[in-house]
Scaffold this motif. Structure first.
Motif, PDB file in Angstrom:
ATOM      1  N   GLU A 139      34.076  31.224  40.828  1.00  0.00           N
ATOM      2  CA  GLU A 139      34.118  32.563  40.159  1.00  0.00           C
ATOM      3  C   GLU A 139      34.113  32.420  38.570  1.00  0.00           C
ATOM      4  OE1 GLU A 139      36.434  35.380  43.321  1.00  0.00           O
ATOM      5  OE2 GLU A 139      37.667  34.071  42.049  1.00  0.00           O
ATOM      6  N   PRO A 140      32.930  32.014  37.963  1.00  0.00           N
ATOM      7  CA  PRO A 140      32.816  31.784  36.716  1.00  0.00           C
ATOM      8  C   PRO A 140      32.847  33.070  35.831  1.00  0.00           C
ATOM      9  CG  PRO A 140      30.811  31.619  37.473  1.00  0.00           C
ATOM     10  CD  PRO A 140      31.878  31.772  38.719  1.00  0.00           C
ATOM     11  N   GLU A 141      32.689  34.122  36.420  1.00  0.00           N
ATOM     12  CA  GLU A 141      32.536  35.463  35.519  1.00  0.00           C
ATOM     13  C   GLU A 141      33.991  35.802  34.891  1.00  0.00           C
ATOM     14  OE1 GLU A 141      32.812  36.774  39.707  1.00  0.00           O
ATOM     15  OE2 GLU A 141      31.534  35.389  38.560  1.00  0.00           O
ATOM     16  N   TYR A 142      35.145  35.335  35.816  1.00  0.00           N
ATOM     17  CA  TYR A 142      36.504  35.611  35.414  1.00  0.00           C
ATOM     18  C   TYR A 142      36.967  34.791  33.998  1.00  0.00           C
ATOM     19  CZ  TYR A 142      37.023  38.632  39.517  1.00  0.00           C
ATOM     20  OH  TYR A 142      36.824  39.635  40.307  1.00  0.00           O
ATOM     21  N   ILE A 162      28.549  36.004  29.493  1.00  0.00           N
ATOM     22  CA  ILE A 162      27.620  36.120  28.395  1.00  0.00           C
ATOM     23  C   ILE A 162      27.494  37.505  27.857  1.00  0.00           C
ATOM     24  CG2 ILE A 162      24.960  36.286  28.293  1.00  0.00           C
ATOM     25  CD1 ILE A 162      25.278  34.237  30.615  1.00  0.00           C
ATOM     26  N   SER A 163      27.633  38.493  28.450  1.00  0.00           N
ATOM     27  CA  SER A 163      27.669  40.004  28.093  1.00  0.00           C
ATOM     28  C   SER A 163      29.059  40.115  27.243  1.00  0.00           C
ATOM     29  CB  SER A 163      27.188  41.163  29.209  1.00  0.00           C
ATOM     30  OG  SER A 163      28.226  40.956  30.150  1.00  0.00           O
ATOM     31  N   ASN A 164      29.005  41.368  26.696  1.00  0.00           N
ATOM     32  CA  ASN A 164      30.193  41.851  26.192  1.00  0.00           C
ATOM     33  C   ASN A 164      31.304  42.662  27.346  1.00  0.00           C
ATOM     34  OD1 ASN A 164      29.619  41.259  23.727  1.00  0.00           O
ATOM     35  ND2 ASN A 164      28.524  43.181  23.186  1.00  0.00           N
ATOM     36  N   GLN A 165      30.748  42.864  28.421  1.00  0.00           N
ATOM     37  CA  GLN A 165      31.417  43.395  29.655  1.00  0.00           C
ATOM     38  C   GLN A 165      32.363  42.188  29.952  1.00  0.00           C
ATOM     39  OE1 GLN A 165      31.109  46.546  30.590  1.00  0.00           O
ATOM     40  NE2 GLN A 165      32.879  46.481  31.966  1.00  0.00           N
ATOM     41  N   ASN A 166      33.708  42.666  30.136  1.00  0.00           N
ATOM     42  CA  ASN A 166      34.743  41.733  30.619  1.00  0.00           C
ATOM     43  C   ASN A 166      35.240  42.384  31.988  1.00  0.00           C
ATOM     44  OD1 ASN A 166      37.100  40.021  30.989  1.00  0.00           O
ATOM     45  ND2 ASN A 166      37.488  40.021  28.949  1.00  0.00           N
ATOM     46  N   VAL A 167      35.163  41.373  33.003  1.00  0.00           N
ATOM     47  CA  VAL A 167      35.687  41.797  34.337  1.00  0.00           C
ATOM     48  C   VAL A 167      37.043  42.229  34.386  1.00  0.00           C
ATOM     49  CG1 VAL A 167      33.934  40.656  35.542  1.00  0.00           C
ATOM     50  CG2 VAL A 167      35.944  39.778  34.942  1.00  0.00           C
ATOM     51  N   ASP A 212      38.745  44.012  32.230  1.00  0.00           N
ATOM     52  CA  ASP A 212      39.244  45.242  31.889  1.00  0.00           C
ATOM     53  C   ASP A 212      39.178  46.345  33.022  1.00  0.00           C
ATOM     54  OD1 ASP A 212      38.737  44.401  29.261  1.00  0.00           O
ATOM     55  OD2 ASP A 212      36.686  45.086  29.190  1.00  0.00           O
ATOM     56  N   THR A 213      38.658  45.959  34.230  1.00  0.00           N
ATOM     57  CA  THR A 213      39.009  46.669  35.525  1.00  0.00           C
ATOM     58  C   THR A 213      40.060  46.439  36.283  1.00  0.00           C
ATOM     59  OG1 THR A 213      37.461  45.575  36.643  1.00  0.00           O
ATOM     60  CG2 THR A 213      36.542  47.386  35.418  1.00  0.00           C
ATOM     61  N   LEU A 214      40.995  45.326  35.880  1.00  0.00           N
ATOM     62  CA  LEU A 214      41.888  44.861  36.947  1.00  0.00           C
ATOM     63  C   LEU A 214      43.158  44.981  36.171  1.00  0.00           C
ATOM     64  CD1 LEU A 214      40.254  41.385  37.734  1.00  0.00           C
ATOM     65  CD2 LEU A 214      40.229  43.287  39.031  1.00  0.00           C
ATOM     66  N   GLU A 215      44.156  44.965  37.165  1.00  0.00           N
ATOM     67  CA  GLU A 215      45.632  45.154  36.662  1.00  0.00           C
ATOM     68  C   GLU A 215      45.854  43.551  36.047  1.00  0.00           C
ATOM     69  OE1 GLU A 215      47.791  47.531  36.632  1.00  0.00           O
ATOM     70  OE2 GLU A 215      46.192  48.944  37.325  1.00  0.00           O
ATOM     71  N   PRO A 216      46.954  43.314  35.147  1.00  0.00           N
ATOM     72  CA  PRO A 216      47.177  42.220  34.457  1.00  0.00           C
ATOM     73  C   PRO A 216      47.656  41.318  35.457  1.00  0.00           C
ATOM     74  CG  PRO A 216      48.183  43.974  33.083  1.00  0.00           C
ATOM     75  CD  PRO A 216      47.456  44.633  34.414  1.00  0.00           C
TER      76      PRO A 216
END
Length: 783
Positions: free
Chosen positions: A580-583, A589-594, A596-600
């Motif tokens: 799950e590399p996007e975490y 690569i993009s400015n979008q951080n996954v 941001d939509t998750l609980e800590p």
């Protein structure tokens, strides 16, 4: 956990006690010493060293007591074998068998005649052929169950018998059948019917026991075996039945199965005779009387003198009592301990990891025992030729080098060489040759990079043996032919040693689950499936791991740790991120951080899971345990501090620290400790906007101090001196990666510089420096 804290009340605790317990370690040492002590040949405690052809340099040797001169064991064994092979096999003749067989055959023939006569009386006058056949089948079934009929005659012969009986042929020929059969049996049993085929005998004469006191020797050809008996009967029946093949076949298959041999093999008597023949071979060849000179000073040791010397040493050993034998065995034990003292002390003082791991000690013990056993065999087996040069000491040397290191290998090889000489009767020449060949073998594989490199040791091993054979031969005046033969044996050893090393290395790696430097070098190849997948699915993590590998390798080298292990551990420490590399920020690569939509708490769980999933992935690809342990250890029991603080800032209630904490364990070795520091420092350095030497140094000091304060490095044996060296190594590498670059001037900068230069020249009443300045700027641009 200390060794005294291991519990053996569970299978896991028992296995830990075996691998790390002091009792198991002590037991292994005792067994090793006692087994080797038992391999010392009997009578080795004498103070003389001699070989056939040598010159006796000691004083005259006078026999203090009389003793027998023993013949060479190989010669005695050869003569005993010849005596055993020439001993006739013993057979017992059974005189009553002939009459018993005559009675049995007569009973069978009369049973057939009476049964046929009685059965035909029940046939009608107009019987048909089919009626006779049916009657024959019925008689065959009845006879098979009738104990009065000793034969087992197939159904087709019953049909022949009944058809010919009703036809009138058999009733009139019964007397001739009985007479021919009796004549044949008398001929067979008078000559003797053997219970074995004559073709199976290697002897030409047999010993026939007629009664308890009489035994005759007769040629094998004078007897019949079952093949001869069959031929005799068939010939008699063909001649007596006018070549009526059907009749011959019927009577033969009735009579032949009933005949039993009357000359039977007596195994007990044969073995007794063979042993008597072996015992008859003389083991001694004369005697030496008390006070007789065995050998004079400066006399050449001939085969006869060597036999006297060997016999004297044997007699000297045999004359000792039980107490002296016990003392001699204790001497062998002490001899063994003295020989093994060198590698044991070195490992105890400088290789603590080996001395604490019983599985590694067991591996070393197996290698030592292998060479000791080969030495024992070459000394005790009745073989000719310089077989001592076939003892594969170079194999042991190379195995120890590849599995451990060159120093452990060298000290152990020296001890093994002395052990070989001791087990071969204090033979100095093989000690020297083994040390030279083993040392050169260590040299060839000390920096081995691939498995095929093992085979380059062939010429080095051979040169070591040849050099030792040459200098020893020149000193002793050995003929060139003998040195050539010894060199040939050494060449065979030189060829076999790399082959055995290659095979045994694979065996030990799998059985003991060892990851040698060869294994690690193979894992460092970027074409490994895991590294290839990591580079394509998580390129940021892959780049981070490669830089970490460089940092870890340099740091490990600087303090004398295993640099290859540290580098490979760094390569694979984050393989779980590829699932799950996007975490992970290095792969976003993009400015979008996954996140941001998750609980800590969920984000922390995703981050922590890369360790668990990385271990599962590593086991799936059969990575060695030494490499897998880097995956949990590089984070230890630290916190995912960003999400922990974020959760606290939300003020939603009490925050459970364990929800944001890695499971560990903490780094357990210098290499895992280095990788933990390299992981944090490399990632933090990339976050510095303008990395300078001072900023990088400050960051390194801060990270190391925090890890020390958190207790993460308490189990990895890193000293403060080593940490200082590691920090300096990190600084040098990171400074090279993030070094400051020359800022090239643009056209606007050049115009501003021209204006400033002209104004400065005007104020100072100097000639304009603009042209000179521009020339310098052009040179700088061209650079």
């Amino acid at each position: 956990m200390s060794e005294t804290e291991h519990h053996t009340d569970s299978p896991r605790g028992f296995l830990e006690a075996l691998q790390y317990g002091k009792v198991a370690r002590f037991t292994l040492g005792v067994v090793l010493v006692f087994v080797i002590a038992m391999l010392f040949p009997k009578g080795l405690e004498y103070q003389y060293e001699y070989r056939e052809g040598d010159i006796w340099v000691e004083d005259d040797l006078i026999a203090p007591f009389g003793f027998s001169i023993y013949r060479d064991e190989a010669v005695v064994e050869k003569e005993q074998k010849q005596a055993a092979e020439s001993t006739p096999l013993s057979f017992e003749r059974l005189p009553s068998m002939e009459q018993a067989m005559l009675d049995t055959v007569t009973q069978a023939l009369r049973y057939l005649a009476s049964t046929a006569r009685e059965a035909t009386g029940h046939l009608s006058r107009r019987y048909r052929r089919q009626d006779v056949i049916s009657l024959a089948d019925s008689l065959a079934r009845s006879a098979a169950r009738d104990p009065k009929f000793p034969a087992r005659l197939p159904q087709r012969y019953w049909r022949y018998w009944m058809l010919n009986w009703t036809g009138g042929d058999l009733p009139s020929s019964m007397s001739s059948i009985l007479e021919i059969t009796r004549n044949g049996m008398r001929q067979i049993y008078q000559r003797g019917y053997l219970d074995r085929e004559k073709s199976s005998f290697s002897q030409e004469v047999l010993a026939i026991r007629v009664d308890s006191t009489t035994e005759l020797r007769k040629p094998v050809k004078d007897f019949y075996d079952h093949i001869d008996v069959a031929q005799v009967l068939q010939n008699l029946y063909y001649a007596g039945f006018n070549r009526d093949s059907a009749k011959v076949e019927c009577v033969f298959n009735l009579v032949y199965p009933l005949l039993q041999p009357n000359v039977r093999y007596d195994n007990a008597q044969t073995q007794f005779a063979i042993q008597a023949a072996r015992n008859y071979v003389m083991r001694t060849d004369g005697i030496v009387k008390e006070n007789e000179r065995i050998i004079s000073r400066h006399e050449r040791i001939s085969p006869e003198i060597k036999a006297k010397l060997d016999s004297y040493m044997r007699a000297k050993s045999d004359r000792t009592g039980d107490v002296n034998q016990l003392l001699q065995f204790l001497g062998r034990v002490g001899h063994t301990i003295a020989i093994l003292f060198l590698p044991v002390m070195y490992i105890f003082m400088f290789r603590k990891k080996i001395i604490r791991d019983n599985s590694r000690l067991l591996l070393i013990a197996i290698i030592i025992l292998l060479i000791a056993f080969l030495s024992y065999l070459t000394y005790t087996l009745p073989v000719t030729g310089p077989v001592q040069y076939l003892i594969i000491v170079p194999t042991a040397a190379m195995l120890l080098t590849v599995i451990f290191d060159s120093r452990v290998a060298y000290y152990t090889t020296v001890s093994i060489s002395f052990l070989v000489g001791a087990l071969r009767g204090n033979e100095y020449a093989i000690i020297l040759a083994s040390i030279l060949a083993g040392s050169l073998a260590i040299y060839t594989v000390r920096d081995v990079k691939n498995r095929s490199q093992i085979f380059r040791s062939l010429m080095f091993i051979f040169s070591g043996y040849v050099f030792a054979i040459l200098i020893n031969g020149l000193q002793r005046g050995v003929p060139v032919e003998e040195m050539a033969i010894e060199s040939t044996y050494a060449l065979v050893n030189s060829v076999l040693s790399p082959v055995f090393t290659f095979g045994l290395l694979i065996f030990f790696e799998r059985v003991f689950r060892i990851s040698t430097d060869l294994t690690l070098l193979e894992l460092s190849d970027f074409n490994h499936p895991l590294l290839r997948d990591l580079s394509s699915r998580a390129p940021g993590t892959f780049h981070h791991s490669i830089v970490m590998g460089t940092l870890a390798e340099a740091a490990a080298t600087s303090i004398g740790a295993n640099a290859t292990l540290a580098r490979v551990g760094a390569y694979y420490h984050d393989i779980g991120k590829m699932l799950e590399p996007e975490y992970f920020v290095e792969n976003q690569i993009s400015n979008q951080n996954v996140h941001d939509t998750l609980e800590p708490k969920d984000s922390a769980r995703k981050i922590i899971d890369h360790v668990i999933r990385g271990i599962e992935l590593a086991k799936e690809y059969n990575l060695p345990d030494r490499v897998i342990q880097f995956i949990p250890a590089h984070h230890g029991t630290t916190l995912v501090s960003y999400f922990y603080e974020k959760e606290k800032s939300l003020g939603t209630g009490e925050v459970q620290k364990k929800d944001f904490q890695y499971l560990g364990p903490k780094p357990y070795s210098k290499e895992t400790g280095i990788v933990m520091l390299a992981d944090t420092i490399e990632a933090a350095t990339r976050a510095i906007e303008e990395p300078t030497i001072d900023r990088i140094r400050e960051l390194i000091d801060k990270v190391v101090s925090k890890r020390l304060a958190d207790g993460e490095l308490e189990n990895c044996d890193l000293t403060f001196r080593e940490l200082t060296t590691i920090k300096l190594s990190f600084l040098n590498i990171l400074t090279g990666i993030h070094h400051s670059r020359i800022k090239y001037p643009s056209e606007e900068d050049a115009a501003a510089a021209k204006k400033i230069a002209d104004r400065t020249a005007k104020l100072l009443n100097l000639p304009s420096t603009t042209d000179a300045l521009m020339q310098r700027m052009k040179k700088l641009d061209s650079f």
